[in-house]
Design a protein around this motif. Structure first.
Motif, short mmCIF file in Angstrom:
data_model
loop_
_atom_site.label_atom_id
_atom_site.label_comp_id
_atom_site.label_asym_id
_atom_site.label_seq_id
_atom_site.Cartn_x
_atom_site.Cartn_y
_atom_site.Cartn_z
N MET A 82 0.87 -1.18 0.00
CA MET A 82 0.00 0.00 0.00
C MET A 82 0.90 1.23 0.00
SD MET A 82 -2.96 -1.01 2.79
CE MET A 82 -4.07 0.30 2.28
N PRO A 83 0.46 2.31 -0.64
CA PRO A 83 1.28 3.52 -0.64
C PRO A 83 1.32 4.15 0.74
CG PRO A 83 -0.86 3.96 -1.62
CD PRO A 83 -0.79 2.47 -1.39
N MET A 84 2.41 4.82 1.05
CA MET A 84 2.53 5.56 2.30
C MET A 84 2.95 6.97 1.94
SD MET A 84 4.58 4.58 5.77
CE MET A 84 4.34 5.53 7.27
N LYS A 87 11.53 0.54 6.38
CA LYS A 87 11.55 1.23 5.10
C LYS A 87 10.26 0.97 4.31
CE LYS A 87 15.77 2.71 5.70
NZ LYS A 87 16.03 4.15 5.96
N THR A 88 9.73 2.04 3.71
CA THR A 88 8.53 1.94 2.88
C THR A 88 8.85 2.50 1.49
OG1 THR A 88 7.68 4.15 3.42
CG2 THR A 88 7.13 2.35 4.95
N GLU A 89 7.85 2.51 0.62
CA GLU A 89 8.05 3.01 -0.74
C GLU A 89 8.58 4.44 -0.76
OE1 GLU A 89 7.76 1.62 -3.65
OE2 GLU A 89 6.60 -0.22 -3.37
N ARG A 90 8.22 5.24 0.21
CA ARG A 90 8.67 6.64 0.20
C ARG A 90 10.14 6.77 0.59
NH1 ARG A 90 5.38 9.31 5.30
NH2 ARG A 90 6.65 8.47 6.99
N ASP A 91 10.75 5.67 1.04
CA ASP A 91 12.16 5.69 1.42
C ASP A 91 13.08 5.20 0.30
OD1 ASP A 91 11.76 6.50 4.18
OD2 ASP A 91 10.89 4.50 4.48
N TRP A 92 12.51 4.93 -0.87
CA TRP A 92 13.32 4.35 -1.94
C TRP A 92 12.97 4.99 -3.27
CZ3 TRP A 92 12.30 -1.00 -4.53
CH2 TRP A 92 13.34 -1.30 -5.43
N ASP A 93 13.97 5.53 -3.92
CA ASP A 93 13.84 6.06 -5.27
C ASP A 93 14.04 4.89 -6.24
OD1 ASP A 93 14.00 7.27 -7.72
OD2 ASP A 93 15.44 8.80 -7.14
N ARG A 94 12.98 4.47 -6.91
CA ARG A 94 13.06 3.29 -7.77
C ARG A 94 13.94 3.50 -9.01
NH1 ARG A 94 10.03 -1.08 -7.05
NH2 ARG A 94 8.48 -1.08 -5.38
N ARG A 95 14.36 4.72 -9.21
CA ARG A 95 15.30 4.95 -10.31
C ARG A 95 16.70 4.46 -9.94
NH1 ARG A 95 14.01 11.24 -10.92
NH2 ARG A 95 14.20 10.95 -8.67
N GLN A 96 16.89 4.21 -8.66
CA GLN A 96 18.17 3.70 -8.17
C GLN A 96 18.08 2.20 -7.90
OE1 GLN A 96 20.73 5.88 -7.98
NE2 GLN A 96 19.33 7.51 -8.64
N LEU A 112 4.56 -13.92 11.83
CA LEU A 112 5.18 -12.67 11.38
C LEU A 112 4.09 -11.62 11.25
CD1 LEU A 112 7.35 -10.83 10.06
CD2 LEU A 112 6.82 -11.97 7.88
N LEU A 113 4.08 -10.64 12.14
CA LEU A 113 3.12 -9.54 12.07
C LEU A 113 3.79 -8.42 11.29
CD1 LEU A 113 2.46 -11.17 14.80
CD2 LEU A 113 1.11 -9.16 15.39
N ARG A 114 3.17 -8.02 10.18
CA ARG A 114 3.85 -7.16 9.22
C ARG A 114 2.93 -6.06 8.71
NH1 ARG A 114 3.79 -7.92 3.67
NH2 ARG A 114 2.78 -9.95 3.95
N ASP A 115 3.35 -4.81 8.90
CA ASP A 115 2.71 -3.67 8.25
C ASP A 115 2.98 -3.84 6.76
OD1 ASP A 115 2.11 -1.18 7.12
OD2 ASP A 115 2.93 -0.04 8.80
N VAL A 116 1.95 -3.97 5.95
CA VAL A 116 2.16 -4.30 4.54
C VAL A 116 2.83 -3.18 3.76
CG1 VAL A 116 0.19 -5.88 4.54
CG2 VAL A 116 -0.13 -3.53 3.75
N ARG A 117 2.97 -2.00 4.36
CA ARG A 117 3.67 -0.90 3.68
C ARG A 117 5.18 -1.07 3.73
NH1 ARG A 117 0.85 3.84 7.04
NH2 ARG A 117 1.61 2.41 8.65
N ILE A 118 5.68 -1.92 4.63
CA ILE A 118 7.11 -2.14 4.75
C ILE A 118 7.62 -2.87 3.49
CG2 ILE A 118 8.87 -3.43 6.03
CD1 ILE A 118 7.96 -0.89 7.41
N LEU A 119 8.74 -2.44 2.95
CA LEU A 119 9.31 -3.07 1.77
C LEU A 119 9.60 -4.54 2.01
CD1 LEU A 119 11.79 -0.28 0.59
CD2 LEU A 119 9.59 -0.87 -0.43
N HIS A 120 9.16 -5.37 1.08
CA HIS A 120 9.35 -6.81 1.22
C HIS A 120 9.30 -7.45 -0.17
CE1 HIS A 120 5.00 -6.20 1.05
NE2 HIS A 120 4.90 -7.45 0.61
N ALA A 121 9.66 -8.71 -0.24
CA ALA A 121 9.63 -9.41 -1.53
C ALA A 121 9.92 -10.89 -1.31
CB ALA A 121 10.65 -8.81 -2.50
#
Length: 335
Positions: A173-175, A209-218, A238-247
């Motif tokens: 989700m966006p933050m 870290k969330t999407e706003r902490d990462w410039d996807r151009r890098q 695992l309790l996880r805020d879905v906004r946290i970067l993961h994969a």
């Protein structure tokens, strides 16, 4: 069940050659290491005042691992249920539906948009584990001294053996700037019904870290690529805020890795009345709902199917927008 309608059009990543567990003996050295010190993010639910310590970890990292939530017997029961559900989902082409071939989402693939209609899932994860975790959930979703949250669905994912690809890093989700970290709008509680190891496709997480902490151009930092959650014992949650970067990461083992989940939302998110999300799918049969303890019934009150009806059957032409697309950094329309 065919998942052809969920294939991302024009996505070459979903058209890689078929994979075999025999490839698992060719494991790159990078897959044996992790930059994530799991012990710093884990606490047993049998530890005195575990909820307080767990909340501190969650606030700082956006996730926390609670060990010893499920017994060995419960893990085996849920694992068997996951295997049965997966057998109905995976077709001969093994297209997957999580932007890589061989990766599947239980919720998106299910006709109900959930797996809460499966008694073994509801009994062990929603009820038994839910009651254990309830004090922590109340703390996480507390605002102005009041806990306000609901159960939204049951989902999670699984990855077939021999999948070699890393999933692209994302938040679900966006933050936006100015958004508060607490309470999270959407919380996924994933359950380890098998040990997570270096080889079987453990989830990777970037603490805090969330999407706003990462410039996807890098390019993503190397330490993020190796920030994988292992070793992690069976029975852990695992309790996880879905906004946290993961994969997702490669599954070099010879067995499918399952990570089922129960999903919760904040009262604030529910109040938005977002048409893409609400009302949620009525995925719990009335008969099953009536067997749930009262605290769990309260959380699931919007998910129960009416008496005499089956849970909603959302065919491929009537999926809700959030079911018919990938919520993982990019949007794919149905083919």
């Amino acid at each position: 069940m065919s998942l052809d309608h969920l294939k991302p059009p024009g996505d070459d990543r979903s058209r890689s050659p078929s994979r075999s567990p025999r490839d698992a003996d060719k494991v790159p050295l990078e897959s044996m290491d992790s930059t994530l010190d799991v012990a710093k993010y884990m606490i047993s639910c049998k530890t005195r005042c575990w909820e307080t310590q767990a909340l501190d970890i969650f606030r700082a990292a956006g996730f926390v691992v609670i060990s010893e939530v499920l017994s060995e017997h419960q893990c085996q029961e849920v694992l068997s249920a996951c295997e049965e559900v997966a057998a109905q989902i995976v077709g001969p082409e093994q297209w997957g539906n999580r932007s890589n071939r061989g990766r599947y989402s239980f919720g998106v693939a299910s006709s109900t948009g959930s797996i809460l209609h499966v008694p073994e899932i509801a009994g062990n994860l929603l009820v038994q584990a839910g009651l254990v975790l309830h004090p922590l959930l109340e703390e996480i979703f507390s605002k102005d001294g009041k806990a306000d949250f609901l159960c939204y669905s049951g989902g999670g994912d699984f990855v077939l053996p021999g999948v070699k690809d890393y999933q692209f890093l994302h938040g679900d989700m966006p933050m936006a700037p100015g958004d508060d970290r607490m309470p999270p709008p959407f919380l996924s509680v994933n359950f380890c019904v098998q040990p997570l190891t270096a080889l079987n496709g453990p989830i990777r997480l970037v603490p805090g870290k969330t999407e706003r902490d990462w410039d996807r151009r890098q390019e993503e930092p190397p330490e993020w690529r190796s920030s994988r959650l292992f070793p992690c014992p069976a029975g852990a949650a695992l309790l996880r805020d879905v906004r946290i970067l993961h994969a997702g990461t490669p599954n070099w083992s010879a067995a499918t890795r399952f990570l089922p989940s129960i999903e919760y939302i904040s009262g604030g998110l529910r109040a938005t009345q977002d048409e893409a999300m609400f009302p949620p799918s009525r995925c719990i049969p009335r008969g099953l709902y009536e067997t749930l303890p009262e605290p769990i019934q309260i959380l699931c009150r919007e998910l129960v199917a009416e008496q005499g009806s089956e849970p909603e059957n959302e065919d491929s032409e009537n999926l809700k927008p959030w079911q018919s697309r990938y919520w993982h950094g990019v949007t794919y329309e149905r083919a």
